[in-house]
Design a protein around this motif. Structure first.
Motif, PDB file in Angstrom:
ATOM      1  N   LEU A   9       0.808  -1.218   0.000  1.00 16.52           N
ATOM      2  CA  LEU A   9       0.000   0.000   0.000  1.00 16.52           C
ATOM      3  C   LEU A   9       0.841   1.267   0.000  1.00 16.52           C
ATOM      4  CD1 LEU A   9      -2.878  -1.031   2.438  1.00 16.52           C
ATOM      5  CD2 LEU A   9      -2.881  -1.035  -0.050  1.00 16.52           C
ATOM      6  N   ASP A  10       2.009   1.229   0.631  1.00 15.37           N
ATOM      7  CA  ASP A  10       2.880   2.412   0.646  1.00 15.37           C
ATOM      8  C   ASP A  10       3.358   2.779  -0.749  1.00 15.37           C
ATOM      9  OD1 ASP A  10       2.646   2.779   3.350  1.00 15.37           O
ATOM     10  OD2 ASP A  10       4.446   1.617   3.853  1.00 15.37           O
ATOM     11  N   SER A  11       3.278   1.841  -1.682  1.00 12.41           N
ATOM     12  CA  SER A  11       3.774   2.102  -3.036  1.00 12.41           C
ATOM     13  C   SER A  11       2.687   2.629  -3.964  1.00 12.41           C
ATOM     14  CB  SER A  11       4.364   0.821  -3.634  1.00 12.41           C
ATOM     15  OG  SER A  11       3.335  -0.117  -3.925  1.00 12.41           O
ATOM     16  N   VAL A  12       1.423   2.621  -3.526  1.00  8.13           N
ATOM     17  CA  VAL A  12       0.313   3.057  -4.375  1.00  8.13           C
ATOM     18  C   VAL A  12       0.298   4.589  -4.443  1.00  8.13           C
ATOM     19  CG1 VAL A  12      -2.188   3.071  -4.673  1.00  8.13           C
ATOM     20  CG2 VAL A  12      -1.044   1.012  -3.848  1.00  8.13           C
ATOM     21  N   GLN A  13       0.222   5.111  -5.651  1.00  6.50           N
ATOM     22  CA  GLN A  13       0.230   6.559  -5.825  1.00  6.50           C
ATOM     23  C   GLN A  13      -0.503   6.918  -7.115  1.00  6.50           C
ATOM     24  OE1 GLN A  13       4.311   7.769  -6.273  1.00  6.50           O
ATOM     25  NE2 GLN A  13       4.757   6.120  -7.682  1.00  6.50           N
ATOM     26  N   LEU A  14      -0.908   8.181  -7.219  1.00 13.18           N
ATOM     27  CA  LEU A  14      -1.513   8.670  -8.451  1.00 13.18           C
ATOM     28  C   LEU A  14      -0.451   8.744  -9.533  1.00 13.18           C
ATOM     29  CD1 LEU A  14      -3.780  11.338  -6.825  1.00 13.18           C
ATOM     30  CD2 LEU A  14      -4.602   9.537  -8.353  1.00 13.18           C
ATOM     31  N   ALA A  15      -0.805   8.331 -10.739  1.00 13.69           N
ATOM     32  CA  ALA A  15       0.185   8.237 -11.814  1.00 13.69           C
ATOM     33  C   ALA A  15       0.748   9.600 -12.191  1.00 13.69           C
ATOM     34  CB  ALA A  15      -0.441   7.572 -13.040  1.00 13.69           C
ATOM     35  N   SER A  16      -0.082  10.656 -12.156  1.00 11.54           N
ATOM     36  CA  SER A  16       0.365  11.967 -12.632  1.00 11.54           C
ATOM     37  C   SER A  16       0.400  13.038 -11.558  1.00 11.54           C
ATOM     38  CB  SER A  16      -0.558  12.449 -13.767  1.00 11.54           C
ATOM     39  OG  SER A  16      -0.567  11.521 -14.829  1.00 11.54           O
TER      40      SER A  16
ATOM     41  N   LEU B 203      -4.301   5.171 -10.818  1.00 14.84           N
ATOM     42  CA  LEU B 203      -3.464   4.856  -9.667  1.00 14.84           C
ATOM     43  C   LEU B 203      -2.508   3.745 -10.071  1.00 14.84           C
ATOM     44  CD1 LEU B 203      -5.946   4.716  -6.632  1.00 14.84           C
ATOM     45  CD2 LEU B 203      -4.116   6.365  -6.979  1.00 14.84           C
ATOM     46  N   VAL B 204      -1.265   3.840  -9.650  1.00 13.27           N
ATOM     47  CA  VAL B 204      -0.270   2.815  -9.953  1.00 13.27           C
ATOM     48  C   VAL B 204       0.490   2.492  -8.678  1.00 13.27           C
ATOM     49  CG1 VAL B 204       0.003   3.499 -12.362  1.00 13.27           C
ATOM     50  CG2 VAL B 204       1.455   4.538 -10.613  1.00 13.27           C
ATOM     51  N   ALA B 205       1.196   1.384  -8.688  1.00 15.20           N
ATOM     52  CA  ALA B 205       2.042   1.004  -7.562  1.00 15.20           C
ATOM     53  C   ALA B 205       3.480   0.868  -8.052  1.00 15.20           C
ATOM     54  CB  ALA B 205       1.569  -0.303  -6.934  1.00 15.20           C
ATOM     55  N   SER B 206       4.398   1.493  -7.353  1.00 21.54           N
ATOM     56  CA  SER B 206       5.810   1.342  -7.706  1.00 21.54           C
ATOM     57  C   SER B 206       6.299  -0.021  -7.217  1.00 21.54           C
ATOM     58  CB  SER B 206       6.649   2.466  -7.078  1.00 21.54           C
ATOM     59  OG  SER B 206       6.493   2.463  -5.667  1.00 21.54           O
ATOM     60  N   ARG B 207       7.375  -0.514  -7.812  1.00 19.25           N
ATOM     61  CA  ARG B 207       7.914  -1.832  -7.455  1.00 19.25           C
ATOM     62  C   ARG B 207       9.305  -1.695  -6.858  1.00 19.25           C
ATOM     63  NH1 ARG B 207       6.545  -2.435 -12.732  1.00 19.25           N
ATOM     64  NH2 ARG B 207       8.720  -2.765 -13.288  1.00 19.25           N
ATOM     65  N   ASP B 208       9.592  -2.550  -5.901  1.00 19.45           N
ATOM     66  CA  ASP B 208      10.923  -2.602  -5.309  1.00 19.45           C
ATOM     67  C   ASP B 208      11.784  -3.503  -6.188  1.00 19.45           C
ATOM     68  OD1 ASP B 208      13.130  -2.521  -3.686  1.00 19.45           O
ATOM     69  OD2 ASP B 208      12.347  -3.956  -2.227  1.00 19.45           O
ATOM     70  N   VAL B 209      12.726  -2.925  -6.904  1.00 18.71           N
ATOM     71  CA  VAL B 209      13.585  -3.672  -7.816  1.00 18.71           C
ATOM     72  C   VAL B 209      14.955  -3.860  -7.176  1.00 18.71           C
ATOM     73  CG1 VAL B 209      14.707  -3.682 -10.077  1.00 18.71           C
ATOM     74  CG2 VAL B 209      12.370  -2.808  -9.839  1.00 18.71           C
TER      75      VAL B 209
ATOM     76  N   SER C  68       3.803  -7.122  -7.248  1.00 16.31           N
ATOM     77  CA  SER C  68       2.796  -7.177  -8.302  1.00 16.31           C
ATOM     78  C   SER C  68       2.779  -5.879  -9.114  1.00 16.31           C
ATOM     79  CB  SER C  68       1.405  -7.380  -7.698  1.00 16.31           C
ATOM     80  OG  SER C  68       1.266  -8.675  -7.190  1.00 16.31           O
ATOM     81  N   THR C  69       2.344  -6.020 -10.358  1.00 10.75           N
ATOM     82  CA  THR C  69       2.056  -4.834 -11.166  1.00 10.75           C
ATOM     83  C   THR C  69       0.621  -4.415 -10.880  1.00 10.75           C
ATOM     84  OG1 THR C  69       3.574  -5.422 -12.937  1.00 10.75           O
ATOM     85  CG2 THR C  69       1.770  -3.952 -13.499  1.00 10.75           C
ATOM     86  N   PHE C  70       0.438  -3.166 -10.479  1.00 11.35           N
ATOM     87  CA  PHE C  70      -0.893  -2.662 -10.167  1.00 11.35           C
ATOM     88  C   PHE C  70      -1.141  -1.378 -10.944  1.00 11.35           C
ATOM     89  CE2 PHE C  70      -3.484   0.338  -7.703  1.00 11.35           C
ATOM     90  CZ  PHE C  70      -4.658  -0.372  -7.582  1.00 11.35           C
ATOM     91  N   ARG C  71      -2.212  -1.360 -11.707  1.00 10.77           N
ATOM     92  CA  ARG C  71      -2.608  -0.150 -12.429  1.00 10.77           C
ATOM     93  C   ARG C  71      -4.133  -0.086 -12.423  1.00 10.77           C
ATOM     94  NH1 ARG C  71      -0.281   3.443 -15.807  1.00 10.77           N
ATOM     95  NH2 ARG C  71       1.668   2.285 -15.689  1.00 10.77           N
ATOM     96  N   LEU C  72      -4.664   0.982 -11.859  1.00 14.39           N
ATOM     97  CA  LEU C  72      -6.104   1.160 -11.721  1.00 14.39           C
ATOM     98  C   LEU C  72      -6.543   2.376 -12.525  1.00 14.39           C
ATOM     99  CD1 LEU C  72      -8.828   0.575 -10.237  1.00 14.39           C
ATOM    100  CD2 LEU C  72      -8.054   2.173  -8.498  1.00 14.39           C
ATOM    101  N   HIS C  73      -7.389   2.134 -13.513  1.00 15.54           N
ATOM    102  CA  HIS C  73      -7.907   3.219 -14.349  1.00 15.54           C
ATOM    103  C   HIS C  73      -9.320   3.555 -13.904  1.00 15.54           C
ATOM    104  CE1 HIS C  73      -8.036   5.627 -18.076  1.00 15.54           C
ATOM    105  NE2 HIS C  73      -9.328   5.319 -18.074  1.00 15.54           N
TER     106      HIS C  73
END
Length: 405
Positions: free
Chosen positions: A107-114, A156-162, A174-179
């Protein structure tokens, strides 16, 4: 609602009588009401209120939320999915459950894309949910008019720990993208939004002989009592799922032989020398640069094996390769490889590896199998599935990619 009934009395005079309108015999759930499984999956302590009190069950379910009349504090709460509203006062309201993806989204990685300005951050967050609420005109929302509809869209998108090593990069997120789309009628009424959630995918198993006649295979669970067969490939697993790997010596009955693992690594092709790699074991020990470190599984006589020293077992956690430059996930095949040798146990040589110290005792020269390290690779590839079509394509292509046992 009162109903006026007009009639005539015995004298022929008009009479007006008020009656309360009868209720329907059953309270049917709203069309937007979530399923019982979506609601029951949310623990009481994780419930996030969907509306302020007081609120009826019908009004709660119309908003796509769960209702529990026994809960006097938070009777109307979000289910473990994505719940989004376009409010009449012109705002996006979006609640995201951590369980909307598999593995759970961080959840800490979820953010608005723009939108990253003030007001474009979560308004509420707990262990299980994150909630955004912002005006339609803010946070990078796009706007267009189509016919008599004013359409507002955001993501909304989630960044990934690489994790990046010297030879490759991987991620277990996971890849998360919410339109989200809100459609308002220019004449005044508004139409519900549409929501799309995109998630990511998953890994399998092993066996190939080398000069030492080694076999690398994957157990179906941590008990190591059953193993995946040829017909099970590819074995589908979700990111971060455990993979129970085993390397063993074949066709040897000397109880003093000890299998020693040197390195285990993964590549996106059957070539163990490919430049893009991710280490699993280094000098027989879990790779320290991984945030989900491989776990070594100790073996002894209680394991039920006739020659436990002929086996090495470890648990790794599934990941997907990432392009180190673009940070994009690489889809396709993943192979597992290990280098190993055989040590002959004696009074002078214990053949043990101590972690995290990388130094290892010298290999004895008393047995002809100990001269050089041998390599064993996975029989079939690991496939991270992006969709059903790719799953079918991958299965069809296994025949040309898999190497013989």
């Amino acid at each position: 609602m009162l109903v006026g009934l007009e009639g005539t009395d015995a004298a022929g005079q008009k009479v007006l009588r008020e009656e309360k309108l009868l209720r329907c015999p059953a309270d049917l759930p709203a069309l937007d009401a979530p399923s019982s499984s979506v609601c029951s999956a949310v623990l009481t302590q994780d419930r996030l209120p969907c509306a302020s009190l007081p609120i009826s069950q019908g009004d709660c379910e119309v908003q796509g939320c769960c209702y529990d009349p026994r809960d006097r504090v938070k009777p109307c709460y979000f289910g473990n999915t994505v719940t989004a509203h376009c409010t009449p006062d012109g705002q996006f309201s979006i609640a995201v459950s951590r369980d909307v993806t598999l593995p759970p989204v961080i959840l800490d990685s979820v953010q608005l894309a723009s939108g990253h300005s003030i007001g474009c951050v979560p308004v509420v967050k707990n262990n299980a949910f994150v909630m955004y609420r912002f005006p339609l005109s803010a946070c990078g929302t796009t706007f267009q008019v189509t016919g008599d509809q004013a359409i507002y869209e955001n993501e909304l998108v989630a960044s990934r720990d690489v994790k990046t090593g010297s030879l490759g990069s991987v991620t277990r997120d996971s890849t998360f993208r919410l339109h989200v789309r809100c459609s308002y009628s220019i004449t005044g009424s508004f139409v519900p939004l549409s929501v799309q959630v995109f998630t990511l995918p998953p890994l399998p198993a092993v066996s190939q002989p080398g000069p030492l006649s080694l076999e690398l295979r994957v157990a179906s669970d941590g008990s190591y009592t059953s193993y995946y067969t040829d017909s099970d490939y590819p074995v589908v697993k979700t990111l971060r799922d455990p993979v129970y790997a085993e390397v063993k010596i074949l066709q040897r009955t000397d109880p003093d032989l000890v299998l020693v693992l040197h390195h285990c690594w993964a590549t996106p092709s059957s070539n163990p020398q490919q430049r893009l790699q991710w280490p699993v074991l280094v000098d027989g020990c879990p790779y320290a640069g991984d945030n989900y470190q491989t776990q070594l599984v100790p073996l002894n006589l209680a394991s039920g094996l006739l020659f436990p020293s002929h086996y090495q077992r470890f648990t790794l956690y599934t990941f997907t390769f990432v392009d180190s430059t673009s940070q994009e996930m690489l889809s396709g095949l993943v192979y597992l490889h290990c280098s190993a040798s055989v040590c002959h146990r004696s009074v002078q040589e214990s053949c043990t590896t101590t972690c995290p110290v990388r130094a290892r005792g010298k290999r004895s020269a008393e047995h002809p199998l100990q001269d050089d390290a041998s390599r064993v690779s996975s029989k079939g590839p690991v496939i991270f599935l992006q969709d059903e079509l790719r799953w079918d394509t991958a299965k069809d292509g296994l025949g040309k990619h898999a190497s013989p046992a």
